[in-house]
Design an enzyme around this catalytic site. Structure first.
Site, mmCIF file in Angstrom:
data_model
loop_
_atom_site.group_PDB
_atom_site.id
_atom_site.type_symbol
_atom_site.label_atom_id
_atom_site.label_comp_id
_atom_site.label_asym_id
_atom_site.label_seq_id
_atom_site.Cartn_x
_atom_site.Cartn_y
_atom_site.Cartn_z
ATOM 1 N N ASN A 240 -2.048 -94.627 -36.175
ATOM 2 C CA ASN A 240 -1.253 -93.681 -35.390
ATOM 3 C C ASN A 240 -1.915 -93.656 -34.010
ATOM 4 O O ASN A 240 -2.926 -92.985 -33.815
ATOM 5 C CB ASN A 240 -1.259 -92.287 -36.022
ATOM 6 C CG ASN A 240 -0.387 -91.319 -35.222
ATOM 7 O OD1 ASN A 240 -0.015 -91.610 -34.080
ATOM 8 N ND2 ASN A 240 -0.067 -90.179 -35.795
ATOM 9 N N TYR B 157 3.893 -80.900 -35.383
ATOM 10 C CA TYR B 157 3.010 -81.741 -36.191
ATOM 11 C C TYR B 157 2.627 -81.120 -37.541
ATOM 12 O O TYR B 157 1.925 -81.759 -38.323
ATOM 13 C CB TYR B 157 1.749 -82.090 -35.396
ATOM 14 C CG TYR B 157 2.047 -82.868 -34.132
ATOM 15 C CD1 TYR B 157 2.604 -84.144 -34.204
ATOM 16 C CD2 TYR B 157 1.808 -82.326 -32.874
ATOM 17 C CE1 TYR B 157 2.904 -84.856 -33.054
ATOM 18 C CE2 TYR B 157 2.100 -83.037 -31.714
ATOM 19 C CZ TYR B 157 2.648 -84.299 -31.811
ATOM 20 O OH TYR B 157 2.939 -85.008 -30.669
ATOM 21 N N ALA C 48 -0.741 -90.731 -28.220
ATOM 22 C CA ALA C 48 -0.173 -90.953 -26.885
ATOM 23 C C ALA C 48 -0.408 -92.373 -26.368
ATOM 24 O O ALA C 48 0.350 -92.857 -25.520
ATOM 25 C CB ALA C 48 -0.738 -89.929 -25.901
ATOM 26 N N ARG D 155 12.439 -87.078 -29.483
ATOM 27 C CA ARG D 155 11.649 -86.274 -28.552
ATOM 28 C C ARG D 155 11.866 -86.763 -27.118
ATOM 29 O O ARG D 155 12.842 -87.409 -26.822
ATOM 30 C CB ARG D 155 10.186 -86.305 -28.998
ATOM 31 C CG ARG D 155 10.024 -85.753 -30.421
ATOM 32 C CD ARG D 155 8.592 -85.715 -30.867
ATOM 33 N NE ARG D 155 7.790 -84.859 -29.988
ATOM 34 C CZ ARG D 155 6.457 -84.893 -29.937
ATOM 35 N NH1 ARG D 155 5.791 -85.734 -30.709
ATOM 36 N NH2 ARG D 155 5.793 -84.095 -29.113
ATOM 37 N N GLU E 36 2.381 -99.080 -37.917
ATOM 38 C CA GLU E 36 2.344 -98.002 -36.913
ATOM 39 C C GLU E 36 2.949 -96.748 -37.550
ATOM 40 O O GLU E 36 4.047 -96.807 -38.106
ATOM 41 C CB GLU E 36 3.173 -98.445 -35.702
ATOM 42 C CG GLU E 36 3.297 -97.395 -34.614
ATOM 43 C CD GLU E 36 4.229 -97.863 -33.473
ATOM 44 O OE1 GLU E 36 4.657 -99.046 -33.460
ATOM 45 O OE2 GLU E 36 4.551 -97.011 -32.625
ATOM 46 N N HIS F 139 3.785 -92.514 -37.046
ATOM 47 C CA HIS F 139 3.849 -91.287 -36.253
ATOM 48 C C HIS F 139 4.309 -90.158 -37.152
ATOM 49 O O HIS F 139 5.246 -90.341 -37.951
ATOM 50 C CB HIS F 139 4.835 -91.425 -35.087
ATOM 51 C CG HIS F 139 4.464 -92.526 -34.166
ATOM 52 N ND1 HIS F 139 3.441 -92.409 -33.244
ATOM 53 C CD2 HIS F 139 4.938 -93.788 -34.049
ATOM 54 C CE1 HIS F 139 3.319 -93.566 -32.602
ATOM 55 N NE2 HIS F 139 4.207 -94.415 -33.075
ATOM 56 N N ARG G 224 -2.666 -77.895 -33.286
ATOM 57 C CA ARG G 224 -1.911 -78.485 -32.180
ATOM 58 C C ARG G 224 -0.411 -78.472 -32.478
ATOM 59 O O ARG G 224 0.038 -79.112 -33.424
ATOM 60 C CB ARG G 224 -2.380 -79.928 -32.031
ATOM 61 C CG ARG G 224 -1.623 -80.738 -31.045
ATOM 62 C CD ARG G 224 -1.978 -82.208 -31.173
ATOM 63 N NE ARG G 224 -1.243 -82.939 -30.167
ATOM 64 C CZ ARG G 224 -0.949 -84.231 -30.243
ATOM 65 N NH1 ARG G 224 -1.356 -84.936 -31.278
ATOM 66 N NH2 ARG G 224 -0.258 -84.804 -29.302
ATOM 67 N N PRO H 23 -5.788 -90.200 -29.789
ATOM 68 C CA PRO H 23 -6.190 -88.965 -29.127
ATOM 69 C C PRO H 23 -5.399 -87.733 -29.565
ATOM 70 O O PRO H 23 -4.205 -87.808 -29.817
ATOM 71 C CB PRO H 23 -5.937 -89.242 -27.639
ATOM 72 C CG PRO H 23 -4.998 -90.386 -27.606
ATOM 73 C CD PRO H 23 -5.297 -91.197 -28.841
ATOM 74 N N ASN H 24 -6.113 -86.646 -29.653
ATOM 75 C CA ASN H 24 -5.585 -85.303 -29.964
ATOM 76 C C ASN H 24 -5.233 -85.111 -31.434
ATOM 77 O O ASN H 24 -4.927 -83.990 -31.844
ATOM 78 C CB ASN H 24 -4.374 -84.953 -29.083
ATOM 79 C CG ASN H 24 -4.738 -84.932 -27.622
ATOM 80 O OD1 ASN H 24 -5.680 -84.233 -27.242
ATOM 81 N ND2 ASN H 24 -4.054 -85.708 -26.798
HETATM 82 C C1 DQA Z 1 2.434 -88.966 -32.378
HETATM 83 C C2 DQA Z 1 3.577 -89.026 -31.372
HETATM 84 C C3 DQA Z 1 3.068 -89.310 -29.979
HETATM 85 O O1 DQA Z 1 4.145 -89.337 -29.052
HETATM 86 C C4 DQA Z 1 2.115 -88.219 -29.546
HETATM 87 O O2 DQA Z 1 1.557 -88.509 -28.282
HETATM 88 C C5 DQA Z 1 1.052 -87.936 -30.533
HETATM 89 C C6 DQA Z 1 1.367 -87.974 -31.953
HETATM 90 C C7 DQA Z 1 2.928 -88.550 -33.781
HETATM 91 O O3 DQA Z 1 2.157 -88.740 -34.730
HETATM 92 O O4 DQA Z 1 4.023 -88.010 -33.925
HETATM 93 O O5 DQA Z 1 -0.069 -87.600 -30.186
HETATM 94 O O6 DQA Z 1 1.859 -90.257 -32.484
#
Ligand code: DQA
Length: 144
Positions: A75, A24, A78, A108, A99, A101, A19, A11-12
């Protein structure tokens, strides 16, 4: 035939570029997809790059992944910190899982320090920005 890798984004991540660019970066998800396509070509891999804001949709893709793919790069965004359901789907996928990120989740907020996914992942890459996806592809290419 080229081995196929599924790259899943939670998501997002469709909002990348707009964003929180201070966290990011300014590259969009389609920039990342294009980088991955080029990298995969060099590694003689094929990719299917997807994003969903829906936990249900991600789970359905993971459940079917081993019909068509040799590994999963994810990825989970959240859902990393909240979804036992995505972890269970990945645990049952019977495929190597990396995985990724973009940000260093350990630098963070404390709620980001826990990942439900990491214990069942073959490897974890975080904090290296978009390069993390390319490193994950390299790692998979070596593993396969
Ligand atoms: C994320 C890190 C997560 O904590 C966050 O909710 C994201 C992006 C990252 O790529 O740094 O949406 O996965």
């Amino acid at each position: 035939m080229r081995k196929k890798i599924i790259i899943l984004n939670g998501p997002n991540l469709n909002m990348l570029g707009k964003r929180e660019p201070q966290i990011y970066g300014t590259q969009t998800l389609s920039d990342i997809e294009n980088m991955c396509l080029k990298k995969a070509e060099k590694l003689n891999l094929a990719i299917d790059f997807r994003q969903s804001n829906s936990e249900c949709e991600l789970i359905e893709w993971i459940q079917k992944a081993n019909e068509n793919f040799a590994a999963i790069i994810i990825n989970p965004a959240a859902f990393t910190h909240s979804s036992i359901a995505i972890r269970d789907a990945l645990a049952g996928a019977n495929l190597p899982i990396i995985e990724v990120h973009l940000s260093n989740i350990y630098q963070r907020e404390e709620f980001r320090h826990h990942s439900f996914i990491s214990p069942i992942a073959s490897g974890i890459i975080c904090g290296l920005g978009t390069n993390g996806y390319l490193l994950a592809l390299e790692a998979i290419a070596e593993q396969l």
